[in-house]
Structures are given as C-alpha cells and as structure tokens.
Design a protein around this motif. Sequence first.
Motif, short mmCIF file in Angstrom:
data_model
loop_
_atom_site.label_atom_id
_atom_site.label_comp_id
_atom_site.label_asym_id
_atom_site.label_seq_id
_atom_site.Cartn_x
_atom_site.Cartn_y
_atom_site.Cartn_z
N PHE A 31 11.34 -0.49 1.31
CA PHE A 31 11.39 0.94 1.60
C PHE A 31 12.80 1.48 1.36
O PHE A 31 13.36 2.21 2.16
CB PHE A 31 10.98 1.20 3.05
N GLU A 309 2.51 9.47 -3.01
CA GLU A 309 3.64 9.53 -2.09
C GLU A 309 3.42 10.54 -0.97
O GLU A 309 3.88 10.33 0.16
CB GLU A 309 4.92 9.83 -2.87
N LEU A 396 10.23 5.65 0.08
CA LEU A 396 9.05 5.02 -0.48
C LEU A 396 8.86 5.42 -1.94
O LEU A 396 9.48 6.37 -2.43
CB LEU A 396 7.81 5.44 0.32
N ASN A 400 4.25 1.59 -3.13
CA ASN A 400 4.08 1.17 -1.74
C ASN A 400 2.66 1.46 -1.26
O ASN A 400 1.99 2.37 -1.76
CB ASN A 400 5.09 1.88 -0.83
N LEU A 405 3.05 0.64 5.12
CA LEU A 405 3.40 1.71 6.03
C LEU A 405 2.94 1.40 7.45
O LEU A 405 3.67 1.64 8.42
CB LEU A 405 2.78 3.02 5.56
#
Length: 418
Positions: A31, A309, A396, A400, A405
């Motif tokens: 991250f 995102e 991020l 990812n 998360l």
Amino acid sequence: MIASTPGLMEAVRGRFAHVETCPFEGERIFFESAGGALRLKSVIETSAAYAGYPDNQGRDNPASGALMEAIARGKADMRLFLNAPGGQVFVGESGTEVLFRLVRTAALGAAEGGRMLGSTLEHPASVSAMTRWADVTGRELIRVAHDDASGTVTAEAYRQHLTPDLRVVSIVHTSPVTGMSVDVGAIVAEVRAVAPECFIIVDGIQHASHGAVDVAGIGADGYAVSPYKMFSRHGYGVGWASDRLSACPKEQILGGAAENWELGTRDAGAYATFSDVVAYLEWLGGQVSDADDRRALLEAAGHAIAEQEAMLMRGALSGVGNLPGLKDMPGVRLIGGEAVEGREGVVSLRVEGMESGALVSHLRDHGIRVHIRKNDHYCGNILGPLGLEDCVRVSLSHYNTEDELRRFLTVMKDVTGG
C-alpha cells in the motif's frame, strides 16, 4: 470493473513483480504505490535487455537501427498515452527535472514583466521551480490557497488571482498527500480567458497511474510524469511541451533542431519500458471493453483503473463487510476529508495518541507496507496549516484487492479499538 470480471484481477496481478512478497522481508501487502508503483514484469525484462546493449544510436548497423526504432516507438507511445498529437515529447532525468525544465523555459520565454501563479497544494518539485524562476526573472509569485477541508484547490480559487499580466501558471493534477485531484481543465480555461498567452505547466506525476491523461483536452503548455509511479522504473521522467513552448529558447546543442528538448544520448531502454506500460494498458483496455482503437483502449483502461480504485477507496473510508472504515474508527483523523469522488488512490491519516512512525511500524509488523509523511519541505504545505507534524499515507493501485483492504482494516480496527 476489474474485480468483478472473472479471472481479470489474477491476470492483472500476474503481470506485476513482487505483488505479494518483498524480496527483502517476505510476504506483505503493498500500500505504498504513491512512493513508486509495482513494476511490470515486462519492464524488468526490457530494462535488463537494453542495459546490456553496447551499441549507440545513429550508427550504420542493425543494432543501432533497433535502438532508434525503440526510441521512435517509445515517443509515439508517449504521445498516445498523453493524447498529444502536437508539441514535443521528451525524456529527462526525472519528473522533477522535467518540471524544472518546463518552468524554466516558460519563465525565460515569456514576455518580460508580469507575474507567476501556482497553488499551495503543489508538490515542491513545481513550487521550487516556480520560486526559483520567479526570483531569477524578477517576477512576483502568487500561491493560490488550497482548501484544507477538501484537500484540493478549485478553479474558483484560481479565478480570484487571475490578471492579464500572468506569464506562467503551474497546476498540480493530483496531490500526493491528500490524494485529491484537481479540475485542471477548468483552471486552464479560467486562465486562458484572462491571460491567453500565459504558459501553463501541469504536474501530472501523481495522477498518471490513476486514469487517462489528455493533454489535448486540457489545453496546457507542459505536462510532466514520473514513470516509476506508473508501473515502469526509476531513472527517467517524461515531459510534453506545446509547440509554442518548444519554440522558446532553451538549453540545446548548437546547430541542432530548434524544437529538441533532449540533451546528450538518452537511454533507449527508457523509451522501450514506457512502451511496455502502454502495451499493458492496451491489454487491460481490451479486457474491459470492445474498443479496437489504441487510444480508446487506453481510455477504457484508465476508466477501469479509476473504477477499481474508487471501490477500494470507498471500502477504506466506509468499510468492507462488517469491518468499519477509517472515517468511523475512533481517533482517526483523515487528511483532506472523507470524499471518495476525486480521490485517486491515496488516503492520509493520523491516529490520536499514536505516533505516525509507530503506526507505520505496527502495520509493517502485520505485513502491510505504508509510509510516513512529515511536516517538512515535501509535505509541510499540507500538514503545516493543519498543525500536524506527520501523517501516515496509505496509497493503493488497481492491482490491490478487497481482501488486502480487509486485512488492513482489521489491523486498524484493533489499533483504534473500533
């Protein structure tokens, strides 16, 4: 969306190196993309290959011809990525160096007198360049105040400082601290309405990996990106300059092409690795759309990246499943507000009663890589007005996952008692 297309997330992650593990400390969640994104495997392979070629450009042999072809292809791909049919694209030392050259050329090439204008949201790369060349040219430099609460700066804020004698204006496309984007097109339109001959330089370094770039649509005179933040590698920056900015006097070899921005022999591998990034985005665009035009594929990829995102940012702020989001955790202070719209892959925060450095270490011990930002020459413009000495930046990218998360939020829930 990338995550909702069967097999696509696995295919995306499969194209990047060190997605799940660090070669130095083992398994981890990455991250920290704002500090440098994960590298495409193709970029690593291309870098190694071009680093080994002994031949130089401009020679009468097949190897030299291949290098020249890679440079020409790289420049064409840069134009395609930036949507820049006119002007000049060039490679420099870094994104910061490119910004300095764009600002310097604009400041020295503009009509004498007048003023220069930037904002307090900007990274020190453009602020330092604007400060330096305002001082050298004897111009006043005005900095438009950004909004602490929203973490961005608006066209209306710029409008209040616009006058016909503006010579150079700088705009940051996205803040690397707050993660909030700026409506660059709207600001450019405001500037052009009042000072049409003003040179406008845009710092696109943080934005470039989070969505499509369109310099033709923006209407500025210069744009800079740092490829290591957009899945390529360190060691070069990419710039674009309009025809009228390229026509200004600048450092170049005597007798060379007047529009040339590059000095000396550039690394052909830099151009080739940028082509790798464009090829990846074309592939991704083909996975999420039926487009067959190359530019349309890049735009589709940019849309898919932004959508993925936004989903992750929404989860980070508002929660995933039964896990609370950062905005609902006790003692968490968000830098630049809670908005998802306009936020590009970054959320910065502090936890009451916990040093930011300690939180970075705690997250690292739980396999999550983030970064501390301090009230220094890099981030003091954002943190200083808030009375903060530091914060933790969580950044991020589209590679990812929601599971990553979820693991982050679980650790943060334990930290905050939320």
